[in-house]
Design a protein around this motif. Structure first.
Motif, PDB file in Angstrom:
ATOM      1  N   ILE A 189      -1.760   8.924  39.123  1.00 23.22           N
ATOM      2  CA  ILE A 189      -2.900   9.590  38.592  1.00 23.22           C
ATOM      3  C   ILE A 189      -2.739   9.481  36.899  1.00 23.22           C
ATOM      4  CG2 ILE A 189      -3.844  11.673  38.616  1.00 23.22           C
ATOM      5  CD1 ILE A 189      -3.294  12.562  41.266  1.00 23.22           C
ATOM      6  N   ILE A 190      -1.540   9.944  36.556  1.00 19.07           N
ATOM      7  CA  ILE A 190      -1.562   9.901  34.721  1.00 19.07           C
ATOM      8  C   ILE A 190      -2.040   8.715  34.409  1.00 19.07           C
ATOM      9  CG2 ILE A 190       0.109   9.967  33.169  1.00 19.07           C
ATOM     10  CD1 ILE A 190       0.937  12.363  34.537  1.00 19.07           C
ATOM     11  N   LEU A 191      -1.112   7.832  35.291  1.00 19.73           N
ATOM     12  CA  LEU A 191      -1.232   5.791  34.809  1.00 19.73           C
ATOM     13  C   LEU A 191      -2.977   5.708  34.807  1.00 19.73           C
ATOM     14  CD1 LEU A 191       2.395   4.824  35.809  1.00 19.73           C
ATOM     15  CD2 LEU A 191       1.477   5.557  33.547  1.00 19.73           C
ATOM     16  N   ASP A 192      -3.223   5.715  36.239  1.00 16.02           N
ATOM     17  CA  ASP A 192      -4.511   6.009  35.858  1.00 16.02           C
ATOM     18  C   ASP A 192      -5.842   6.211  35.230  1.00 16.02           C
ATOM     19  OD1 ASP A 192      -4.900   4.016  38.936  1.00 16.02           O
ATOM     20  OD2 ASP A 192      -5.366   5.656  40.047  1.00 16.02           O
ATOM     21  N   ALA A 193      -5.606   6.845  34.596  1.00 22.32           N
ATOM     22  CA  ALA A 193      -6.342   7.527  33.706  1.00 22.32           C
ATOM     23  C   ALA A 193      -6.126   6.839  32.391  1.00 22.32           C
ATOM     24  CB  ALA A 193      -5.314   8.846  33.400  1.00 22.32           C
ATOM     25  N   LEU A 194      -4.764   6.488  32.392  1.00 21.86           N
ATOM     26  CA  LEU A 194      -4.782   6.076  30.726  1.00 21.86           C
ATOM     27  C   LEU A 194      -5.099   4.395  31.653  1.00 21.86           C
ATOM     28  CD1 LEU A 194      -1.267   7.096  30.225  1.00 21.86           C
ATOM     29  CD2 LEU A 194      -3.102   7.617  28.833  1.00 21.86           C
ATOM     30  N   VAL A 195      -4.786   3.939  31.724  1.00 19.74           N
ATOM     31  CA  VAL A 195      -5.811   2.051  32.290  1.00 19.74           C
ATOM     32  C   VAL A 195      -6.806   2.168  32.875  1.00 19.74           C
ATOM     33  CG1 VAL A 195      -3.021   1.795  33.189  1.00 19.74           C
ATOM     34  CG2 VAL A 195      -5.014   2.113  35.070  1.00 19.74           C
ATOM     35  N   ILE A 196      -7.641   2.664  32.837  1.00 20.89           N
ATOM     36  CA  ILE A 196      -8.863   2.607  33.097  1.00 20.89           C
ATOM     37  C   ILE A 196      -9.723   3.177  31.753  1.00 20.89           C
ATOM     38  CG2 ILE A 196     -10.832   3.644  34.111  1.00 20.89           C
ATOM     39  CD1 ILE A 196      -9.856   1.694  36.064  1.00 20.89           C
ATOM     40  N   PHE A 197      -9.301   4.335  31.969  1.00 17.00           N
ATOM     41  CA  PHE A 197     -10.250   4.773  30.352  1.00 17.00           C
ATOM     42  C   PHE A 197      -9.708   4.890  29.034  1.00 17.00           C
ATOM     43  CE2 PHE A 197     -10.427   7.987  33.838  1.00 17.00           C
ATOM     44  CZ  PHE A 197     -12.203   7.701  34.130  1.00 17.00           C
ATOM     45  N   VAL A 198      -8.716   4.572  28.423  1.00 17.95           N
ATOM     46  CA  VAL A 198      -7.636   4.524  27.143  1.00 17.95           C
ATOM     47  C   VAL A 198      -7.713   2.950  26.851  1.00 17.95           C
ATOM     48  CG1 VAL A 198      -6.272   4.546  25.908  1.00 17.95           C
ATOM     49  CG2 VAL A 198      -6.707   6.517  27.559  1.00 17.95           C
ATOM     50  N   PHE A 199      -7.188   1.687  27.807  1.00 17.88           N
ATOM     51  CA  PHE A 199      -6.679   0.507  27.963  1.00 17.88           C
ATOM     52  C   PHE A 199      -7.650  -0.251  28.265  1.00 17.88           C
ATOM     53  CE2 PHE A 199      -2.157   2.672  27.747  1.00 17.88           C
ATOM     54  CZ  PHE A 199      -1.753   2.251  26.722  1.00 17.88           C
ATOM     55  N   HIS A 200      -8.927   0.170  29.470  1.00 16.04           N
ATOM     56  CA  HIS A 200      -9.752   0.035  29.795  1.00 16.04           C
ATOM     57  C   HIS A 200      -9.041  -1.377  30.505  1.00 16.04           C
ATOM     58  CE1 HIS A 200     -12.448   2.173  27.237  1.00 16.04           C
ATOM     59  NE2 HIS A 200     -11.513   1.774  26.392  1.00 16.04           N
ATOM     60  N   TRP A 201      -8.055  -1.957  32.019  1.00 19.52           N
ATOM     61  CA  TRP A 201      -7.338  -2.776  31.933  1.00 19.52           C
ATOM     62  C   TRP A 201      -7.980  -2.885  33.540  1.00 19.52           C
ATOM     63  CZ3 TRP A 201      -1.309  -1.954  31.092  1.00 19.52           C
ATOM     64  CH2 TRP A 201      -1.439  -1.895  29.887  1.00 19.52           C
ATOM     65  N   GLY A 202      -9.105  -1.716  34.249  1.00 17.98           N
ATOM     66  CA  GLY A 202      -9.950  -2.090  35.230  1.00 17.98           C
ATOM     67  C   GLY A 202      -8.981  -1.854  36.610  1.00 17.98           C
ATOM     68  N   VAL A 203      -8.957  -2.978  37.382  1.00 17.35           N
ATOM     69  CA  VAL A 203      -8.878  -3.953  38.672  1.00 17.35           C
ATOM     70  C   VAL A 203      -6.800  -3.216  38.213  1.00 17.35           C
ATOM     71  CG1 VAL A 203      -7.673  -4.663  40.781  1.00 17.35           C
ATOM     72  CG2 VAL A 203      -9.860  -4.378  39.680  1.00 17.35           C
ATOM     73  N   ILE A 204      -6.651  -4.416  37.655  1.00 15.29           N
ATOM     74  CA  ILE A 204      -4.777  -5.288  37.305  1.00 15.29           C
ATOM     75  C   ILE A 204      -4.284  -3.489  36.489  1.00 15.29           C
ATOM     76  CG2 ILE A 204      -4.040  -5.865  35.057  1.00 15.29           C
ATOM     77  CD1 ILE A 204      -5.074  -8.343  35.033  1.00 15.29           C
ATOM     78  N   GLY A 205      -5.064  -1.921  36.238  1.00 18.88           N
ATOM     79  CA  GLY A 205      -4.563  -1.029  35.323  1.00 18.88           C
ATOM     80  C   GLY A 205      -3.935  -0.601  37.045  1.00 18.88           C
ATOM     81  N   VAL A 206      -5.201  -0.330  37.283  1.00 13.78           N
ATOM     82  CA  VAL A 206      -4.914   0.520  38.878  1.00 13.78           C
ATOM     83  C   VAL A 206      -3.558  -0.143  39.876  1.00 13.78           C
ATOM     84  CG1 VAL A 206      -6.214   1.093  41.072  1.00 13.78           C
ATOM     85  CG2 VAL A 206      -7.618   1.686  39.027  1.00 13.78           C
ATOM     86  N   ALA A 207      -3.344  -1.405  40.154  1.00 11.18           N
ATOM     87  CA  ALA A 207      -2.575  -1.859  40.846  1.00 11.18           C
ATOM     88  C   ALA A 207      -1.407  -1.348  39.564  1.00 11.18           C
ATOM     89  CB  ALA A 207      -2.271  -3.464  41.280  1.00 11.18           C
ATOM     90  N   SER A 208      -1.297  -2.100  39.071  1.00 10.68           N
ATOM     91  CA  SER A 208       0.292  -1.395  37.958  1.00 10.68           C
ATOM     92  C   SER A 208       0.399   0.097  38.040  1.00 10.68           C
ATOM     93  CB  SER A 208      -0.228  -2.359  36.306  1.00 10.68           C
ATOM     94  OG  SER A 208      -0.038  -2.842  36.260  1.00 10.68           O
TER      95      SER A 208
END
Length: 450
Positions: A180-199
Motif C-alpha cells: 500500500i505504501i509503495l502503491d501510493a508512492l509510485v502512483i502519486f509521487v513517481f507517476h509510474w502507473g502500471v509498472i509501479g503497481v506491479a513493482s
C-alpha cells in the motif's frame, strides 16, 4: 511448535482452536484483498480504463504464480501438520527445507520460460490494442519477481502448518502494508502507473518472504531453511505432490477460467472487462475471508486426523456454521450498498451499473463457494489425493461449456450467471465425495453429509 500451539492443536475448546488458526488467516487474506482492491483504486484515480483493463487481464498470470507457490506450500504444509501429529519432528525439517528451495527453483524456471515469450503471453491474456502496452509492463515485472512471489505463497503455508498462525498473519499483513505504501508512492509521487503497481507487489512479497525465512531459520523449533536438511525422497515427493498437484491444477484452472471469462467479455467491450475486474476484486474480500477460515483450519484438521478424529469432526461442524453466518452477513451488506462500492473505483455510470449487476449475481454463490473450499481443505488435510484432484478440476471443466452455452443463449447475462452455475456443480460434487469417503475419514462425520 511451542507449548501454546500444541495446546491449540490438542486440547483447546473447538471454538478457541478454530479462532486461533482461522482468524489470523482470515485477517491476512482480507488484507491481501484490500491491497488488490487498492491497486485498482489507485489506478482508477488516473481515470484510464485501459490501465484497469490491464490489471484485470493479468489476474490469470498472478493465479499461475500463486499456483506454483501453492503446489509446494499447501502440499508440504498439510504433510508437515500430519507429521507433527505423529511426532516425526526430524521429517518436518526435511520437508520444510525441501519446500523452501524447490519453490525458489520453480519460480526461476517460470521466469526463464516466460520472459522470452512475453509478447505471445500478453496476447494470450486477451489484451486489446489500447491495453497491450500496460499489460506487457505488468507481466514483465511480475515474471522478473516471480521467484519471490512463489516463495511468499509457499512460506506462508509452511509457517501456518506448524501452528504459528499469528506469525503467518503478520507476514501477510507486512506484505500488504508495504504494498500500500509503495502503491501510493509510485502512483502519486513517481507517476509510474502500471509498472509501479506491479513493482510494489513484487517488492512487498520479497519483504514478507524474508520475514518468513527469518522465522523458519531462527525462531521456529522444527521448521528450517538450512540446505543441509534438504531431501527429495520418494516419501516426501509423494506426500507433497499428491496434495500439491491438485491444488496447483485448481489454481491453474482459476487462472484459465479468468482467462476464458475475459475472452468472452471482450466482445462486450473494455467496460465489461473493467467492470468484472472491479467487481471480482470486491467479491474477493468475502471470498478470501471464507477461504482464510477454511484454509486456516486445515492444519488443525490434518493434525487431528492423525491424533484425534473426534476433534476433527467437531472442527468441521463448527466451521460449517461459521461459513453460513459469514455468507449471510456479507450478502446483506453487498445488496444494500453495491452501487456505492463500485462507485469508489469509477465515475462511469455504465461501469457502475455493470459492476453492481455482476456483484449481485456472483454473491448468490458465496455460501457454496465457502463450502467447496472447506471440502477441498478436508480432502487436502486427510491426504485424499484423488478427491482433492477432482475438486481441483470440476469447476473449470463445468465453467467452459456453461460459458459457451450461456453466452449463446443470454449474452452478457449468461456469461455472468455461468459463474454461479459452475460453483453450484462444484459444491454438489464435493458433497457427494465427502459422503462417499465418510467411512474412510471417520464414521462420526456421517451427520455432516446426510
Amino acid at each position: 511448535m511451542d507449548a501454546e500451539n500444541l495446546h491449540y492443536f490438542k486440547k483447546a475448546p473447538i471454538a478457541k482452536a478454530v479462532a486461533h488458526f482461522a482468524v489470523p488467516m482470515m485477517l491476512g487474506t482480507s488484507m491481501s484483498v484490500i491491497y488488490s482492491i487498492l491497486n485498482a483504486y489507485f489506478l482508477g484515480t488516473l481515470h484510464n480504463t485501459a490501465m484497469l483493463t490491464a490489471l484485470a487481464l493479468t489476474l490469470p498470470l498472478f493465479a499461475a504464480i500463486m499456483a506454483i507457490g501453492n503446489l509446494v506450500g499447501i502440499g508440504s504444509g498439510a504433510f508437515i501438520s500430519r507429521l507433527l501429529g505423529e511426532k516425526k519432528y526430524a521429517d518436518v525439517k526435511n520437508v520444510s527445507s525441501f519446500a523452501f528451495y524447490s519453490s525458489l527453483v520453480l519460480g526461476l524456471i517460470l521466469m526463464a520460460l516466460g520472459l522470452p515469450l512475453i509478447d505471445s503471453l500478453v496476447q494470450g491474456l486477451g489484451a486489446t490494442p489500447d491495453s497491450f502496452g500496460f499489460t506487457k509492463d505488468y507481466v514483465t515485472i511480475m515474471l522478473i519477481g516471480s521467484p519471490f512471489v512463489v516463495l511468499f505463497f509457499t512460506l506462508e503455508n509452511i509457517v501456518r502448518s506448524e501452528g504459528a498462525a499469528i506469525t503467518s498473519m503478520i507476514g501477510m499483513i507486512l506484505s500488504v502494508v508495504v504494498n500500500i505504501i509503495l502503491d501510493a508512492l509510485v502512483i502519486f509521487v513517481f507517476h509510474w502507473g502500471v509498472i509501479g503497481v506491479a513493482s510494489a507487489t513484487v517488492i512487498s512479497n520479497v519483504v514478507a518472504s524474508i520475514f518468513y525465512a527469518f522465522h523458519m531459520g531462527y525462531k521456529s523449533q522444527f521448521l528450517t531453511i538450512s540446505i543441509k536438511w534438504f531431501k527429495a525422497t520418494k516419501d516426501i515427493l509423494s506426500n507433497v505432490f499428491k496434495i500439491g498437484v491438485p491444488v496447483f491444477i485448481m489454481s491453474l484452472f482459476m487462472g484459465a477460467m479468468s482467462l476464458v471469462f475475459n475472452h468472452f467479455l471482450v466482445e462486450y467491450g473494455d467496460q465489461a472487462i473493467a467492470a468484472y475486474g472491479i467487481s471480482s476484486r470486491l467479491l474477493q474480500f468475502p471470498e478470501f475471508i471464507l477461504m482464510g477460515l477454511c484454509e486456516g483450519v486445515v492444519p488443525l484438521i490434518a493434525f487431528s486426523f492423525t491424533a484425534n478424529k473426534l476433534r476433527m469432526k467437531q472442527t468441521i461442524g463448527f466451521t460449517i456454521k461459521a461459513i453460513l453466518a459469514l455468507a449471510v452477513v456479507f450478502g446483506i451488506i453487498v445488496y444494500l450498498i453495491s452501487d456505492h462500492l463500485i462507485g469508489l473505483f469509477t465515475n462511469d455510470p455504465q461501469l457502475i451499473v455493470m459492476g453492481s449487476y455482476i456483484l449481485h449475481v456472483t454473491f448468490l454463490s458465496l455460501f457454496i463457494t465457502g463450502m467447496t473450499t472447506l471440502f477441498t481443505g478436508i480432502f487436502q488435510a486427510t491426504a485424499q489425493g484423488t478427491a482433492a484432484f477432482i475438486m481441483s478440476v470440476i469447476q473449470g471443466i463445468t465453467l467452459i461449456p456453461v460459458l459457451y452455452i450461456a453466452n449463446r443463449m443470454s449474452g452478457f447475462h449468461g456469461v455472468v450467471w455461468s459463474l454461479v452455475i459452475a460453483d453450484a456443480v462444484a459444491f454438489l460434487v464435493g458433497a457427494i465425495m465427502l459422503y462417499v469417503l465418510r467411512n474412510r475419514l471417520q464414521p462420526e462425520l456421517d451427520h455432516l453429509v446426510q
